[in-house]
Design an enzyme around this catalytic site. Structure first.
Site, mmCIF file in Angstrom:
data_model
loop_
_atom_site.group_PDB
_atom_site.id
_atom_site.type_symbol
_atom_site.label_atom_id
_atom_site.label_comp_id
_atom_site.label_asym_id
_atom_site.label_seq_id
_atom_site.Cartn_x
_atom_site.Cartn_y
_atom_site.Cartn_z
ATOM 1 N N LYS A 1 0.831 -1.215 0.000
ATOM 2 C CA LYS A 1 0.000 0.000 0.000
ATOM 3 C C LYS A 1 0.872 1.275 0.000
ATOM 4 O O LYS A 1 2.073 1.225 0.288
ATOM 5 C CB LYS A 1 -0.924 -0.021 1.222
ATOM 6 C CG LYS A 1 -1.980 -1.137 1.170
ATOM 7 C CD LYS A 1 -2.994 -0.981 2.286
ATOM 8 C CE LYS A 1 -4.090 -2.019 2.183
ATOM 9 N NZ LYS A 1 -5.175 -1.794 3.172
ATOM 10 N N TYR B 1 -12.198 -2.197 -4.385
ATOM 11 C CA TYR B 1 -12.786 -2.337 -3.045
ATOM 12 C C TYR B 1 -14.322 -2.286 -3.052
ATOM 13 O O TYR B 1 -14.931 -2.017 -2.011
ATOM 14 C CB TYR B 1 -12.218 -1.259 -2.115
ATOM 15 C CG TYR B 1 -10.825 -1.581 -1.602
ATOM 16 C CD1 TYR B 1 -10.595 -2.703 -0.806
ATOM 17 C CD2 TYR B 1 -9.745 -0.764 -1.887
ATOM 18 C CE1 TYR B 1 -9.331 -2.993 -0.320
ATOM 19 C CE2 TYR B 1 -8.471 -1.046 -1.404
ATOM 20 C CZ TYR B 1 -8.277 -2.172 -0.618
ATOM 21 O OH TYR B 1 -7.028 -2.463 -0.134
ATOM 22 N N ASN C 1 -2.295 -0.033 6.515
ATOM 23 C CA ASN C 1 -1.779 -1.240 7.176
ATOM 24 C C ASN C 1 -0.756 -1.992 6.312
ATOM 25 O O ASN C 1 -0.619 -3.204 6.422
ATOM 26 C CB ASN C 1 -2.942 -2.147 7.626
ATOM 27 C CG ASN C 1 -3.834 -2.579 6.476
ATOM 28 O OD1 ASN C 1 -3.640 -2.163 5.340
ATOM 29 N ND2 ASN C 1 -4.813 -3.415 6.765
ATOM 30 N N HIS D 1 -2.298 -5.311 1.434
ATOM 31 C CA HIS D 1 -3.580 -5.989 1.251
ATOM 32 C C HIS D 1 -3.273 -7.421 0.866
ATOM 33 O O HIS D 1 -2.275 -7.691 0.200
ATOM 34 C CB HIS D 1 -4.388 -5.325 0.122
ATOM 35 C CG HIS D 1 -5.531 -6.188 -0.337
ATOM 36 N ND1 HIS D 1 -6.716 -6.253 0.342
ATOM 37 C CD2 HIS D 1 -5.630 -7.063 -1.372
ATOM 38 C CE1 HIS D 1 -7.514 -7.119 -0.273
ATOM 39 N NE2 HIS D 1 -6.875 -7.622 -1.324
ATOM 40 N N GLU E 1 -8.981 -10.926 -7.932
ATOM 41 C CA GLU E 1 -8.026 -9.836 -7.674
ATOM 42 C C GLU E 1 -6.763 -9.977 -8.527
ATOM 43 O O GLU E 1 -6.200 -8.976 -8.974
ATOM 44 C CB GLU E 1 -7.680 -9.797 -6.181
ATOM 45 C CG GLU E 1 -8.851 -9.325 -5.333
ATOM 46 C CD GLU E 1 -8.568 -9.268 -3.848
ATOM 47 O OE1 GLU E 1 -9.459 -8.857 -3.101
ATOM 48 O OE2 GLU E 1 -7.434 -9.639 -3.426
HETATM 49 P P1 CMP Z 1 -7.414 -4.625 3.144
HETATM 50 O O1 CMP Z 1 -6.818 -5.962 3.319
HETATM 51 O O2 CMP Z 1 -6.837 -3.741 2.107
HETATM 52 O O3 CMP Z 1 -8.982 -4.802 2.843
HETATM 53 C C1 CMP Z 1 -9.922 -3.796 3.165
HETATM 54 C C2 CMP Z 1 -9.321 -2.673 3.908
HETATM 55 O O4 CMP Z 1 -10.202 -1.788 4.546
HETATM 56 C C3 CMP Z 1 -8.464 -3.200 5.028
HETATM 57 O O5 CMP Z 1 -7.322 -3.859 4.527
HETATM 58 C C4 CMP Z 1 -8.195 -1.932 5.828
HETATM 59 O O6 CMP Z 1 -7.034 -1.257 5.404
HETATM 60 C C5 CMP Z 1 -9.383 -1.044 5.454
HETATM 61 N N1 CMP Z 1 -10.136 -0.582 6.631
HETATM 62 C C6 CMP Z 1 -10.258 0.703 6.995
HETATM 63 N N2 CMP Z 1 -10.980 0.798 8.098
HETATM 64 C C7 CMP Z 1 -11.322 -0.435 8.460
HETATM 65 C C8 CMP Z 1 -12.063 -0.981 9.543
HETATM 66 N N3 CMP Z 1 -12.611 -0.208 10.485
HETATM 67 N N4 CMP Z 1 -12.211 -2.326 9.584
HETATM 68 C C9 CMP Z 1 -11.657 -3.121 8.625
HETATM 69 N N5 CMP Z 1 -10.945 -2.652 7.585
HETATM 70 C C10 CMP Z 1 -10.774 -1.318 7.507
#
Ligand code: CMP
Length: 139
Positions: A11, A51, A114, A117, A128
């Site tokens: 990311k 998303y 984070n 993904h 994906e």
């Molecule tokens: P990712 O694996 O990219 O898939 C969906 C993303 O939503 C997740 O990682 C997080 O980065 C993002 N996200 C943001 N806020 C939340 C939340 N409150 N709970 C879960 N995912 C979140």
């Protein structure tokens, strides 16, 4: 155990911090092989589409904006039980709850930024991977 493929994305918070190599190292040391990879910038339309499943969630707009804020590195990973293995190496979605030594614990800034993904199931892994890579690049 089955040989699987999964999609990982480094990311924008992690590309900004020069962490692509460190993250790939953890994935490779964890037993996964990179079979396709590139650096790209997502358009708003691409991030929204990627998303789409989270469209109704309150964080959707912020997440889309964040994913367009800098370069990302999508990659196809292959290995035994690759989908679950990648999830173990990444750690929990929230870096504050991720296990020590995981990518998100080491390099995640918050639940949105984070660091990585990862696909969560065989069906999402297939869709994906196809989202980012034409079949000719993953043969
Ligand atoms: P990712 O694996 O990219 O898939 C969906 C993303 O939503 C997740 O990682 C997080 O980065 C993002 N996200 C943001 N806020 C939340 C939340 N409150 N709970 C879960 N995912 C979140």
């Amino acid at each position: 155990m089955a040989i699987e493929r999964t999609l990982s994305i480094v990311k924008p918070n992690a590309t900004a911090r020069n962490l692509v190599g460190a993250i790939v190292k953890l994935l490779e040391e964890g037993g996964l092989r990179v079979v396709a990879m590139r650096m790209t910038r997502l358009s708003l339309a691409q991030a929204r589409a990627f998303y789409e499943v989270h469209k109704a969630r309150p964080f959707y707009g912020d997440l889309v904006e964040f994913m367009c804020s800098g370069p990302v590195v999508p990659m196809v990973l292959e290995g035994e039980n690759a989908i679950q293995r990648n999830r173990e190496i990444m750690g929990a979605t929230d870096p504050g709850k991720a296990a020590p030594g995981t990518i998100r614990k080491l390099y995640g800034d918050d639940v949105q930024a984070n660091a990585v993904h990862g696909s969560d199931a065989p069906e999402t892994a297939a869709s994906e991977i196809a989202f980012f890579f034409p079949r000719s690049e993953t043969l």
